[in-house]
Design a protein around this motif. Structure first.
Motif, short mmCIF file in Angstrom:
data_model
loop_
_atom_site.label_atom_id
_atom_site.label_comp_id
_atom_site.label_asym_id
_atom_site.label_seq_id
_atom_site.Cartn_x
_atom_site.Cartn_y
_atom_site.Cartn_z
N LEU A 1 -3.13 -3.47 -1.33
CA LEU A 1 -1.70 -3.78 -1.41
C LEU A 1 -1.23 -4.64 -0.24
N TYR A 2 -2.07 -4.82 0.76
CA TYR A 2 -1.69 -5.52 1.98
C TYR A 2 -2.84 -6.41 2.44
N VAL B 1 -4.09 -8.45 -4.83
CA VAL B 1 -2.93 -7.85 -4.14
C VAL B 1 -1.65 -8.19 -4.90
N ILE B 2 -1.51 -9.43 -5.32
CA ILE B 2 -0.33 -9.83 -6.09
C ILE B 2 -0.23 -8.99 -7.36
N ASN B 3 -1.33 -8.86 -8.07
CA ASN B 3 -1.32 -8.05 -9.30
C ASN B 3 -0.95 -6.61 -9.02
N ASN B 4 -1.57 -6.03 -8.00
CA ASN B 4 -1.34 -4.62 -7.70
C ASN B 4 0.12 -4.35 -7.32
N ARG B 5 0.71 -5.25 -6.55
CA ARG B 5 2.11 -5.05 -6.16
C ARG B 5 3.05 -5.23 -7.34
N LEU C 1 0.95 -19.16 -5.34
CA LEU C 1 1.05 -18.22 -4.23
C LEU C 1 -0.31 -18.03 -3.57
N VAL C 2 -1.34 -17.89 -4.40
CA VAL C 2 -2.70 -17.77 -3.87
C VAL C 2 -3.04 -19.02 -3.06
N GLU C 3 -2.70 -20.18 -3.60
CA GLU C 3 -3.00 -21.44 -2.91
C GLU C 3 -2.33 -21.49 -1.55
N GLU D 1 2.31 -4.65 -10.47
CA GLU D 1 2.15 -3.49 -11.35
C GLU D 1 2.90 -2.28 -10.83
N ARG D 2 3.02 -2.17 -9.52
CA ARG D 2 3.72 -1.02 -8.91
C ARG D 2 5.20 -1.27 -8.71
N GLY D 3 5.67 -2.45 -9.08
CA GLY D 3 7.08 -2.78 -8.90
C GLY D 3 7.45 -3.03 -7.45
N MET D 4 6.46 -3.33 -6.61
CA MET D 4 6.71 -3.61 -5.20
C MET D 4 7.08 -5.08 -5.02
N PRO D 5 7.99 -5.40 -4.12
CA PRO D 5 8.26 -6.82 -3.85
C PRO D 5 7.01 -7.48 -3.26
#
Length: 375
Positions: A342-343, A270-274, A253-255, A276-280
């Motif tokens: 997050l964005y 950002v991927i980690n933070n989302r 995804l990063v790539e 961890e928060r259960g965000m899509p």
């Protein structure tokens, strides 16, 4: 709307006057010449017989010695521009000759230093030194070709490129090699048929003998990915509750998202933070992967597409990588930046993003980027 929207970035495009994929090179007096052309991304000829050639290319001769087991046939790569001293070191390291000094001295006596040619040779260990010098003057005899798998290529693109590089096999032959179990990897998940191989071929330059089969070529790529993955300390990823394979998915995804190396650890954060928060995750590149598309922003209708890869509709990670992540993206996942972002939104034509913790700030930046035709 997208939490962060960026058109799926195909790997860097290079052209060479044609619009096909191709890499093919054979040994000759002047070494290997590589022609490279692309469809979505680059597959080019490059330097090195895997990692060991890169290592050998920097050796000097000096007083290196080795125990030589006579009679073995070994393939030896002499990089372009190698001096007699570095060639002596390569021959000793491969067990072809017992003494670098003796080989270098003979080359000097015969005044042959400028006559030795680069390329891939099939040499017999313990052979007469004069015979080895004669072979190196004559030039490489092996039929070889090189392929570079570029970061971000999808499975189908890798198979197509390998097929065109051989000139003897179709991409269906490579697909069959994956389907019939000829290729193995300890990281292959179950239940997704051929697609389980997505992301499991490490992006690098490879050199193959001319008679290499699809299974042999693919196994080489898969083994290199295994070797690379096993060389990292994944404790930071597993401590967050993810497996090494899931770390590889995140790296893909990063790539797909990063346009600059500086952004990779930030996108990983950002991927980690989302997660961890259960965000899509809401990564547009996953939607385009599901649609087998590239190079555009998904429409609102696209975002509703039913797929386990559509991170607008699923929670967590997609089931497999969405392309072949390179070392820098893997390292970004292992050592992400520590942020509360997050964005993110693409805000520069050089591919760099701006990152935000608050959705309102993200919206303002996105509107500005859209107005400039960037976002």
């Amino acid at each position: 709307m997208s939490a962060y929207r960026r058109p799926d970035r195909p790997p860097e495009r290079h052209t060479d006057g044609d619009d096909r994929w191709l890499i093919r090179a054979r040994g000759g007096i002047t070494g290997l010449l590589v022609a490279a052309v692309v469809t979505y991304a680059l597959i080019v000829g490059g330097a090195g017989l895997g990692n060991w050639v890169n290592r050998l290319g920097g050796l000097g001769g000096g007083d290196q010695t080795a125990e030589v087991e006579p009679g073995r046939t070994v393939a030896v790569e002499i990089p372009s521009g190698s001096s007699a001293r570095s060639i002596a070191g390569i021959l000793v390291t491969n067990g072809v000759v017992p003494s670098a000094i003796e080989f270098e001295s003979l080359v000097r006596t015969r005044e042959a230093g400028s006559l030795l040619k680069a390329g891939t040779y099939e040499l017999v260990t313990g052979a007469d030194l004069d015979e080895i010098v004669d072979l190196l003057i004559a030039g490489p005899s092996l039929d070889v070709f090189r392929v570079t798998v570029v970061e971000g290529l999808r499975l189908g693109e890798v198979l197509e490129a390998l097929a065109l590089a051989t000139g003897d096999y179709s991409d269906e032959d490579f697909t069959a090699a994956l389907a019939n179990g000829d290729v193995t990897s300890s990281y292959v998940p179950q239940g997704l048929e051929t697609r389980v191989w997505e992301g499991l071929f490490f992006p690098a330059t490879y050199e193959f003998f001319g008679d290499a089969t699809p299974s042999e070529m693919l196994q080489r790529l898969a083994t290199e990915m295994e070797r690379r993955l096993e060389g990292y300390d994944w404790s930071t990823v597993t401590a967050r509750g993810f497996s090494v394979y899931e770390g590889l998915v995140m790296a893909s995804l990063v790539e797909a998202e990063a346009g600059t190396d500086e952004d990779r650890p930030l996108i990983a954060s950002v991927i980690n933070n989302r997660l961890e928060r259960g965000m899509p995750l809401q990564i547009d590149a996953t939607v385009l992967y599901a649609l087998e598309d590239r190079g555009r922003s998904p429409t609102l209708e696209d975002l509703e597409f039913e797929s386990p890869y559509n991170t607008y509709r699923i929670s967590g990670l997609p089931p497999t990588p969405i392309g072949a992540p390179g070392a820098k993206s893997i390292e970004a996942v292992i050592e992400p930046a520590e942020t509360d972002y997050l964005y993110y939104v693409l805000t520069s034509e050089d591919g760099s993003h701006s990152f935000f913790s608050e959705y309102d700030d993200f919206l303002v930046a996105k509107q500005q980027a859209d107005a400039l035709g960037i976002g």
